[in-house]
Design an enzyme around this catalytic site. Sequence first.
Site, mmCIF file in Angstrom:
data_model
loop_
_atom_site.group_PDB
_atom_site.id
_atom_site.type_symbol
_atom_site.label_atom_id
_atom_site.label_comp_id
_atom_site.label_asym_id
_atom_site.label_seq_id
_atom_site.Cartn_x
_atom_site.Cartn_y
_atom_site.Cartn_z
ATOM 1 C CG ASN A 49 -8.877 -3.296 -1.449
ATOM 2 O OD1 ASN A 49 -9.523 -2.250 -1.300
ATOM 3 N ND2 ASN A 49 -9.254 -4.447 -0.912
ATOM 4 C CD GLU A 73 -8.021 -3.330 3.918
ATOM 5 O OE1 GLU A 73 -9.085 -2.969 4.490
ATOM 6 O OE2 GLU A 73 -6.898 -2.936 4.278
ATOM 7 C CE LYS A 130 -5.178 -3.122 1.530
ATOM 8 N NZ LYS A 130 -5.342 -1.904 2.287
ATOM 9 C CG HIS A 145 -4.014 -6.337 5.459
ATOM 10 N ND1 HIS A 145 -3.250 -5.349 6.021
ATOM 11 C CD2 HIS A 145 -5.225 -5.755 5.241
ATOM 12 C CE1 HIS A 145 -3.945 -4.239 6.111
ATOM 13 N NE2 HIS A 145 -5.149 -4.461 5.640
ATOM 14 N NE ARG A 146 -5.476 -3.509 9.435
ATOM 15 C CZ ARG A 146 -4.155 -3.337 9.565
ATOM 16 N NH1 ARG A 146 -3.422 -4.223 10.209
ATOM 17 N NH2 ARG A 146 -3.561 -2.266 9.058
ATOM 18 C CG ASP A 166 -7.665 -0.810 10.532
ATOM 19 O OD1 ASP A 166 -8.800 -0.796 10.013
ATOM 20 O OD2 ASP A 166 -6.731 -0.084 10.138
ATOM 21 C CG ASP A 196 -2.158 -0.849 0.976
ATOM 22 O OD1 ASP A 196 -2.117 -1.669 0.034
ATOM 23 O OD2 ASP A 196 -3.140 -0.712 1.722
HETATM 24 O O1 LIG Z 1 -6.341 7.186 7.707
HETATM 25 C C1 LIG Z 1 -5.850 6.066 7.878
HETATM 26 O O2 LIG Z 1 -4.622 5.867 7.838
HETATM 27 C C2 LIG Z 1 -6.772 4.929 8.138
HETATM 28 C C3 LIG Z 1 -8.060 5.163 8.583
HETATM 29 C C4 LIG Z 1 -9.016 4.080 8.907
HETATM 30 O O3 LIG Z 1 -9.990 4.033 7.876
HETATM 31 P P1 LIG Z 1 -11.470 4.712 8.002
HETATM 32 O O4 LIG Z 1 -11.311 6.085 8.462
HETATM 33 O O5 LIG Z 1 -11.974 4.599 6.586
HETATM 34 O O6 LIG Z 1 -12.255 3.843 8.954
HETATM 35 C C5 LIG Z 1 -8.329 2.711 9.009
HETATM 36 O O7 LIG Z 1 -9.288 1.697 8.991
HETATM 37 C C6 LIG Z 1 -7.339 2.511 7.882
HETATM 38 O O8 LIG Z 1 -6.701 1.273 7.998
HETATM 39 C C7 LIG Z 1 -6.254 3.565 7.922
HETATM 40 C C1 LIG Z 2 -8.629 -0.547 6.209
HETATM 41 C C2 LIG Z 2 -7.320 -0.638 5.998
HETATM 42 O O1 LIG Z 2 -6.615 0.062 5.048
HETATM 43 P P1 LIG Z 2 -7.127 0.962 3.832
HETATM 44 O O2 LIG Z 2 -8.402 1.660 4.246
HETATM 45 O O3 LIG Z 2 -6.023 1.899 3.574
HETATM 46 O O4 LIG Z 2 -7.370 0.051 2.653
HETATM 47 C C3 LIG Z 2 -6.484 -1.495 6.877
HETATM 48 O O5 LIG Z 2 -5.247 -1.446 6.752
HETATM 49 O O6 LIG Z 2 -7.013 -2.266 7.700
#
Ligand SMILES: O=C(O)C1=C[C@@H](OP(=O)(O)O)[C@@H](O)[C@H](O)C1
Ligand SMILES: C=C(OP(=O)(O)O)C(=O)O
Length: 425
Positions: free
Chosen positions: A93, A341, A410, A384-385, A313, A51
């Site tokens: 993604n 994801e 990821k 991944h999670r 997450d 990512d």
């Molecule tokens: O801004 C960020 O770095 C993130 C915000 C969160 O998403 P949401 O705000 O869409 O819930 C989180 O779930 C994602 O893994 C990373």
């Molecule tokens: C939701 C996640 O990432 P992103 O929103 O960047 O796809 C994650 O890393 O759990």
Amino acid sequence: MAKTVETIQPVERIRGRVRVPGSKSVTHRALMLAALARGESEILDALRAEDTELTARALEHLGVTVAWDDRRVLVHPPASRWEPSPEAIHLGNSGTSMRLLLGIAAAGKGDFVFDGTPRLRERPVGPVIDALRRLGVRAAYLGREGYPPVQLQSDGLTGGSVWVDARESSQFVSALVMAASAARSDVEVCWEGKAASLPYLHLTVEMMRRVGLRADWIGSNGIMVPGRQEVRGFRYRVEGDCSSASYFWAAAALTGGEVFTYPLTADALQGDCRFLAVLEAMGCTVVWEEEGVRVVGPERLRPVDLGMNDMPDMVPTLAVLAAFAPGTTRIRNVAHLRIKESDRIRAVAEELAKLAVPVDELPDGLVISGGGVKGAVVEAHDDHRIAMAFAVAGLKVPGISIAGAETVSKSFPKFWEVFRKLSHG
Ligand SMILES: O=C(O)C1=C[C@@H](OP(=O)(O)O)[C@@H](O)[C@H](O)C1
Ligand SMILES: C=C(OP(=O)(O)O)C(=O)O
């Protein structure tokens, strides 16, 4: 990429030290803020994973030079913001890359198309696009209204007040706040009620401050960003990733073992570090040391009843632990987990059911009856999670394997190497 299956061997009590990779959220932001700065920036301990490489490559499309070596990334923005990109910019993604880069791209001049995998095309961008339009940007959906692929034609952002519906994602607000620093005049970004995943907004504001950009909270529902801000290239050290660390904390929690994760400090900016308090509520002992944190698992885990909106997450990790905590665990207020994801509420419920764990799927949460867990092949759902969280269950119960194990790249390409080393000494 071919699907791989990873089989996990149970262990008595896990014990060890784990160096966690740099934070994904911090790395994305550091790269993007460096692209907005003047001159070269140096980012230390950045996460190099699928990512964050997607973010780096997208910035290269805009004319930014990004050079990685073992310990650092050098980022050099182009002379004028931005250079034209004739090709569509693919963001896999990665929700963070998509939402935040829409803002960053719109903060300069150009005509860009942002796209991603079929799953990313199901993850909304409407609220950020609506707000960018109000700040003078032309945007067109090339597929479904409100979703990628999106075409942006920008001449830079004007200024003014924008309202954003942030119930589905904090990333809409983070995008606007970072981009607003380059707007022609001040921008006020406000939202109604509580924004989803709120700690990520604190992370955005705090990182902006650390690199010398102003962003001020207006109460708890808005952020004011002065326009036309300029910062010189900076040096930024990325903290360790708490979300990645959570799988090792969970390994200690589940096996009654002890794991030290580093580099992490108690004042880390990531909201997911608060997952340690959840582990304490489940019976773990948490000890901060100079370079990291030690988690010691209890003889028996306790169930919990928690709203997890701030730490979406961490829900797969919590759900797996809950499966082993005799009693009922309730996970509330995480409807936005359905647009990650994978649909993480559905995916967690399906996979726990395969392990013979009684689970109720709610529109915005899960109810899990912990106690008896059986082995099975778990499907990672390209998430991944899900892969990393369910791997932890395999430390306790024989016969657990993860299909689609490669998805860890990821956020944590070396996950399986580190996990195997920890579990087999
Ligand atoms: O801004 C960020 O770095 C993130 C915000 C969160 O998403 P949401 O705000 O869409 O819930 C989180 O779930 C994602 O893994 C990373
Ligand atoms: C939701 C996640 O990432 P992103 O929103 O960047 O796809 C994650 O890393 O759990």
